[in-house]
Write a protein that holds these residues in place. Sequence first.
Motif, PDB file in Angstrom:
ATOM      1  N   ALA A  92       5.252   6.642  -0.705  1.00 27.21           N
ATOM      2  CA  ALA A  92       4.569   5.902  -1.941  1.00 27.21           C
ATOM      3  C   ALA A  92       5.106   4.810  -2.145  1.00 27.21           C
ATOM      4  O   ALA A  92       4.344   3.568  -2.280  1.00 27.21           O
ATOM      5  CB  ALA A  92       5.133   6.711  -3.187  1.00 27.21           C
ATOM      6  N   ARG A  93       6.333   4.252  -1.734  1.00 29.91           N
ATOM      7  CA  ARG A  93       6.990   3.171  -1.695  1.00 29.91           C
ATOM      8  C   ARG A  93       6.350   2.053  -0.721  1.00 29.91           C
ATOM      9  O   ARG A  93       6.377   0.975  -0.891  1.00 29.91           O
ATOM     10  CB  ARG A  93       8.359   3.135  -1.569  1.00 29.91           C
ATOM     11  CG  ARG A  93       9.238   3.800  -2.749  1.00 29.91           C
ATOM     12  CD  ARG A  93      10.809   3.439  -2.348  1.00 29.91           C
ATOM     13  NE  ARG A  93      11.464   4.398  -3.749  1.00 29.91           N
ATOM     14  CZ  ARG A  93      12.048   5.371  -3.330  1.00 29.91           C
ATOM     15  NH1 ARG A  93      12.294   5.891  -2.113  1.00 29.91           N
ATOM     16  NH2 ARG A  93      12.985   5.860  -4.419  1.00 29.91           N
ATOM     17  N   GLY A  94       5.928   2.795   0.380  1.00 30.10           N
ATOM     18  CA  GLY A  94       5.266   1.985   1.426  1.00 30.10           C
ATOM     19  C   GLY A  94       4.086   1.198   0.777  1.00 30.10           C
ATOM     20  O   GLY A  94       3.328   0.746   1.958  1.00 30.10           O
ATOM     21  N   ILE A  95       3.115   1.770  -0.055  1.00 25.05           N
ATOM     22  CA  ILE A  95       1.990   0.953  -0.324  1.00 25.05           C
ATOM     23  C   ILE A  95       2.193  -0.112  -0.556  1.00 25.05           C
ATOM     24  O   ILE A  95       2.956  -0.732  -1.608  1.00 25.05           O
ATOM     25  CB  ILE A  95       1.278   1.867  -1.457  1.00 25.05           C
ATOM     26  CG1 ILE A  95       1.028   3.181  -1.135  1.00 25.05           C
ATOM     27  CG2 ILE A  95       0.093   1.051  -1.810  1.00 25.05           C
ATOM     28  CD1 ILE A  95       0.661   4.357  -2.088  1.00 25.05           C
ATOM     29  N   THR A  96       1.553  -1.058  -0.018  1.00 25.53           N
ATOM     30  CA  THR A  96       1.621  -2.644  -0.338  1.00 25.53           C
ATOM     31  C   THR A  96       1.442  -2.949  -1.713  1.00 25.53           C
ATOM     32  O   THR A  96       0.600  -2.261  -2.328  1.00 25.53           O
ATOM     33  CB  THR A  96       0.733  -3.460   0.734  1.00 25.53           C
ATOM     34  OG1 THR A  96      -0.616  -3.239   0.407  1.00 25.53           O
ATOM     35  CG2 THR A  96       0.881  -2.899   2.256  1.00 25.53           C
ATOM     36  N   THR A 360      -4.005   9.018   4.478  1.00 21.67           N
ATOM     37  CA  THR A 360      -5.324   8.884   5.022  1.00 21.67           C
ATOM     38  C   THR A 360      -6.075   7.600   5.000  1.00 21.67           C
ATOM     39  O   THR A 360      -7.136   7.282   5.037  1.00 21.67           O
ATOM     40  CB  THR A 360      -6.057   9.873   4.245  1.00 21.67           C
ATOM     41  OG1 THR A 360      -5.777   9.742   2.739  1.00 21.67           O
ATOM     42  CG2 THR A 360      -5.904  11.246   4.713  1.00 21.67           C
ATOM     43  N   GLY A 361      -5.398   6.634   4.418  1.00 25.73           N
ATOM     44  CA  GLY A 361      -5.885   5.197   4.253  1.00 25.73           C
ATOM     45  C   GLY A 361      -4.564   4.134   3.811  1.00 25.73           C
ATOM     46  O   GLY A 361      -3.621   4.680   3.398  1.00 25.73           O
ATOM     47  N   GLU A 362      -4.813   2.849   3.546  1.00 29.96           N
ATOM     48  CA  GLU A 362      -3.821   2.123   3.258  1.00 29.96           C
ATOM     49  C   GLU A 362      -3.250   2.421   1.933  1.00 29.96           C
ATOM     50  O   GLU A 362      -2.069   2.298   1.772  1.00 29.96           O
ATOM     51  CB  GLU A 362      -4.226   0.719   3.221  1.00 29.96           C
ATOM     52  CG  GLU A 362      -3.366  -0.597   2.790  1.00 29.96           C
ATOM     53  CD  GLU A 362      -4.017  -1.796   2.405  1.00 29.96           C
ATOM     54  OE1 GLU A 362      -3.147  -2.813   2.276  1.00 29.96           O
ATOM     55  OE2 GLU A 362      -5.160  -1.921   2.284  1.00 29.96           O
TER      56      GLU A 362
END
Length: 478
Positions: A92-96, A360-362
């Motif tokens: 979750a933290r890695g989402i830009t 499954t996606g960015e």
Amino acid sequence: MTPPRSRIGEDAEDLDVEEVLALVRNSGDTTRGAPGHEPGAPGHEPGDDGRGPSGHGHPPGGSPARDAAPPAGHRHRATPWPEARARAERAARGITRAARRAPVSVPLDTALGLTLAAPLDALTDLPSFDTSAMDGWAVAGPAPWAVREEGVLAGHAGQEPLTDGEAVRIATGARIPADTTAVLRSEHGRTDDTGRLYATREVVPGQDIRPRGQECRTGDQLLAAGTLVTPAVLGLAAAAGYDTVTAVPRPRVDVLVLGDELLTEGLPHDGLIRDALGPMLPPWLRALGAEVTAVRRIRDDADALHEAIGTSEADVVVTTGGTAAGPVDHLHPTLRRLGAELLVDGVAVRPGHPMLLARTGEAQHLVGLPGNPLAAVSGLLTLAEPLLRILAARPAPEPYTVPLRDAVQGHPHDTRLVPAVLRGDQAVPLHYNGPAMLRGMAAADALAVVPPGGTRPGQEAELLDLPWASAGIGVCFT
């Protein structure tokens, strides 16, 4: 006793919104290690509880083919339970930042459970005028007092200023007339035959008057960004003049319930069983801070599953069943077909071993839950809870331990999650805790985290609170 949940706010007043939300995302690590957990611990073996209580047959709400063990000889290196939770948080933290949804303006009546994305500053003094704290009389000067005929009620404009020797009946919350010395409580005053008012105890100037600005002044910061919106926060926001608050939007979740064998009504018959997860998961996900955007039932059809996942616009897709390697377990092949990245593929936890987490996606993830009901709950709290908590910028719960009244048999290598009920300063492990059972879960306050090897009577164990039993914001199911 369950300790208070951690709060973000007191130390965040000087940070901007992005910094505060980052602080929330990084606050509290609920992925503490458990004794005996080592990377590469043995995982999915014959007899895993992902199937049924006896390893065969249809579990309630699940499918044996969907949750069966891998082929003989297969040795799957499952992720240790604490590490699986940590990976969900990191995902979750890695989402830009570009992929995150912007903060939203939310009416107060729908903001419960959200996280403030901007500070809550006072729009007015509180109270906004001097008010009476009690029913009684507003009096001026020393006794005795001549009482005016008309009183002062809450919500009505103030009367003419009082002069020394005057009093006027006043209700709690009513505006104090100018030049009032104090409010004399009803039970502390008496009148004589001429209607003159006397005090039955000493009158102190300013008593029982709430002065303007006692609670805050216009512009004061009442709450920092990152604060969880509780019922009290809603009340404070309304009192401070807000109709809406700026909040982090709920992560959107699509629920896909898989299986040909599932009924939505009536009694089980002819090899068909009732779907236990369809009714259970949406309110539970809402309690974890999600907005459930769709609940779809998908037959055991690979193309239908591919279409459902591939066209979902949700932030998180939650599936039930199909996480193993049986003949109709289409989830792994579908994820490969979609080019998804598996972040967790099996967890060293019982029940719920064959759970998974995939990117499954960015900005989209999929949580694959086993089909057995209690195993699905295990997956929900292992992978979905930390993922959704970070996406919703909710504060992490404070970890705590409680002595277990009874011994709990452990797995040789894996963590066990066992329903428990709180009784005083102990937790009592509950029966009916098999992977296909919900009877124990329905009576539980928490899940006890039992390390490999089990626990003895009186031994401390970590508890995972259930939303409706934690006295926290999770009681909001709608």
